[in-house]
Write an enzyme that holds these catalytic residues in place. Structure first.
Site, mmCIF file in Angstrom:
data_model
loop_
_atom_site.group_PDB
_atom_site.id
_atom_site.type_symbol
_atom_site.label_atom_id
_atom_site.label_comp_id
_atom_site.label_asym_id
_atom_site.label_seq_id
_atom_site.Cartn_x
_atom_site.Cartn_y
_atom_site.Cartn_z
ATOM 1 C CB CYS A 36 -0.943 -0.034 1.194
ATOM 2 S SG CYS A 36 -0.100 -0.177 2.789
ATOM 3 C CG HIS A 45 -7.822 4.018 11.753
ATOM 4 N ND1 HIS A 45 -8.205 2.719 11.902
ATOM 5 C CD2 HIS A 45 -7.288 4.110 10.510
ATOM 6 C CE1 HIS A 45 -7.922 2.042 10.809
ATOM 7 N NE2 HIS A 45 -7.357 2.880 9.942
#
Length: 639
Positions: free
Chosen positions: A26, A560
């Protein structure tokens, strides 16, 4: 940094090819699938230069690198690690979970996964086709000679046999027997069937009418056929006796799938592809002045979703006889625009790291037409350069529509492949292509330079934080404007009820080591997430698992919800606000189904991170305790 040396050390520490199944990455992490993670000494991996930490999550061995992750990945590919990824994990590993993804996302992922491994062959064949056009015009190649004939074969081969290559990649995606899928594609391209098509006489197969269609260079028919084969194989596996499966399964699959391909599925795919082409060309024929600006302006977003491959029947067939006057001209403006925007960022930024990334991305887009580095690494990240390229695309697209610019061969439009616009009957076509190229570059560069970029993300990266797209799990909120930090103390109230713990207790090194910034974490007792201060919403990630907020005093906060919850594709979350909305402390922002998150095997511990940590003189988190939204969780001081 010696990337090769570090990559070799990572390769050796993980056990080499004997222990590494596949690799993806990623924006900040190398994500390995290993045969046995217990063989790996985490302490040894952490000592490797450039490694910021390791994490065991979701069946992956994740090595946290930071913004340089692509450089490490490329070096690992050279060691052979990426070979399994380029063919297999782009198909098999990235096959989406139908349970959590929308139909559109599944379709876009499917198209991209099947077409991406073919790009080198298509680029190579396309460039040879460009040479076949250019060399005779220069008098360097006799169009009646055997060399010309052979070069034509070289250039045509990747496109003529495209269904066979797609049969393999789509079979990997759907977990169908690859060689059986390739065999069915071979049936569709067999010379005897091609002769029947050319003869044009009605034919039948066991009394069933066969549609005489030419499947060479086609895309949709074989993709539909392999999708059908997925269910066909499941039926055969269920009812075929194991003792006879090795003989009966291939016999039944080839016979039934071959029949369906010629009688039903192939013709449907052909009609679908033709319908799409006809619709696009109809719109273009009625309002070319409108179609071209829209296509050129939105081409970066079309490429981002992989949906440009849906137009493959149009642009892959580009030739002297059937020029493309829509997709490839639009890509010329878009590709050059992406390169120019990235170059403007390289000139504008004061950050050395951003300048290096933007410069390399610019060269890739301008010279080779490969825009992903510019799109994902620069323009989409900072947004304003993307807007500049889209404006330039609309302007140049209007010109292209008026002059009806055409491409006479498929090649990824760039400086190198400009001869694809050479016409033996219209010399003005190349001139128009050059005008588009120059105009797209100048307009985009000037606009991107004037618009500028917000350096806040760059500063955060320099300090060790990371900004990335929502496709990864750990993401810092994007910054729309440079924050104004108000001197004094800012209280950040708990965004949810639960048990407050130190950030170091989060079982993820990216948070625990404060790579993204300082803060705290909360193990929630309920799923309501409230505004911790007065301010605005910077970012709501598409997967709804994270919020980026900014207080009126300049604190930028990432909430998050859970770990690895990006993989849930937004299912357990309900967003109650919109991007860039004003928020008041205590306002309900998000609802999370904690039980659903846990049922999927994800942690519910929620990091609350100040992503612009370096802007403050002091950040103090409250002591571990049971906490409610009306209690202060973090204090930030700016003197």
């Amino acid at each position: 940094m010696d990337y090769h040396k570090s990559a070799q050390a990572i390769y050796d520490a993980l056990g080499g090819s004997a222990n590494i199944n596949s690799l993806t990455h990623c924006m900040t992490r190398l994500r390995f699938k290993l045969k046995d993670e217990t063989q790996v000494d985490d302490a040894r991996v952490k000592e490797i230069a450039g490694v910021m930490g390791v994490n065991h999550q979701a069946g992956q061995y994740q090595i946290i690198i930071g913004n340089d992750v692509s450089n490490y990945y490329q070096e690992l590919v050279k060691l052979g690690v990426g070979n399994s990824m380029t063919a297999d994990s782009e198909t098999t590993d990235t096959a989406p979970s139908e349970e959590h993804e929308s139909w559109f996302n599944r379709f876009a992922n499917f198209i991209s996964a099947c077409m991406s491994p073919l790009i080198p062959a298509l680029i190579g064949g396309g460039m040879i086709k460009v040479l076949v056009i250019l060399l005779p015009l220069l008098g360097w190649l006799n169009p009646k000679g055997s060399t010309y004939a052979f070069l034509t074969i070289f250039g045509d081969a990747p496109f003529y046999f495209l269904p066979i290559m797609l049969a393999y990649t789509s079979a990997k995606y759907f977990k169908v027997s690859p060689m059986l899928a390739v065999t069915v594609a071979g049936i569709m391209l067999h010379p005897n069937f091609a002769a029947m098509v050319k003869a044009g006489k009605a034919v039948t197969l066991m009394g069933l009418p066969v549609t005489l269609a030419n499947y060479s260079s086609s895309v949709i028919p074989i993709l539909l056929m392999v999708w059908v084969m997925k269910y066909l194989e499941q039926i055969v596996d269920r009812f075929c006796p194991n003792s006879m499966k090795s003989i009966l399964k291939p016999l039944i699959i080839i016979f039934v799938a071959g029949t369906l391909a010629l009688v039903l599925v192939g013709p449907l795919g052909t009609f679908a592809g033709k319908l799409l082409s006809d619709i696009i060309l109809f719109v273009q024929s009625k309002a070319n002045w409108l179609a071209m600006p829209l296509m050129a302006a939105f081409m970066p977003l079309i490429v981002m979703t992989g949906m440009h491959w849906a137009f493959a029947p149009i642009f892959l067939a580009a030739s002297t006889a059937h020029p493309d006057s829509l997709i490839l001209p639009a890509m010329l403006a878009a590709n050059i625009g992406q390169g120019a925007a990235a170059l403007a960022v390289a000139f504008k930024t004061k950050n050395k790291s951003i300048r290096q990334v933007a410069s390399a991305a610019s060269i890739s887009a301008l010279v080779a037409g490969v825009t992903e580095p510019a799109l994902y690494g620069v323009t989409l990240k900072y947004k304003k350069p993307l807007y500049a390229s889209m404006i330039a695309g609309a302007i140049t697209g209007l010109f292209m529509g008026l002059v009806n610019l055409k491409s006479f061969a498929f090649a990824v439009p760039s400086l190198v492949s400009l001869p694809q616009f050479v016409s033996s009957t219209n010399s003005q076509n190349l001139v128009n292509a050059v005008i588009v190229l120059v105009a797209s570059f100048i307009i985009t560069f000037v606009l991107a330079y004037i618009f500028g970029i917000d350096e806040a993300p760059a500063a955060a990266q320099t300090a060790g934080t990371t900004t990335s797209s929502a496709s990864m799990d750990q993401t810092a909120p994007a910054t729309s404007t440079a924050p104004t930090i108000v001197p004094g103390t800012t209280n950040i109230y708990a965004p949810m009820a639960g048990q407050l713990v130190a950030l170091e207790q989060v079982p993820d090194d990216t948070f625990a080591k404060k790579v993204l910034g300082d803060g705290c974490a909360i193990i929630p007792s309920e799923g309501n997430i409230y505004a911790p201060f007065d301010g605005e919403v910077l970012t709501i990630f598409p997967t709804k698992h994270a919020l980026g907020l900014r207080s009126d005093t300049g604190v930028e906060l990432l909430i998050h919800v859970g770990l690895e919850t990006v993989n849930l594709k937004g299912e357990p979350f309900e967003v109650m606000v919109q991007d860039h909305a004003r928020i008041k402390r205590g306002q309900l922002l998000l609802k999370a189904d904690l039980e659903a998150i846990k049922a999927h095997g994800c942690e519910i511990i929620t990091p609350v991170v100040i992503t612009n940590t370096t802007e403050f003189d002091e950040i103090t988190a409250a002591e571990p305790q049971a906490i409610q939204p009306e209690q202060v969780a973090i204090c930030c001081v700016k003197k």
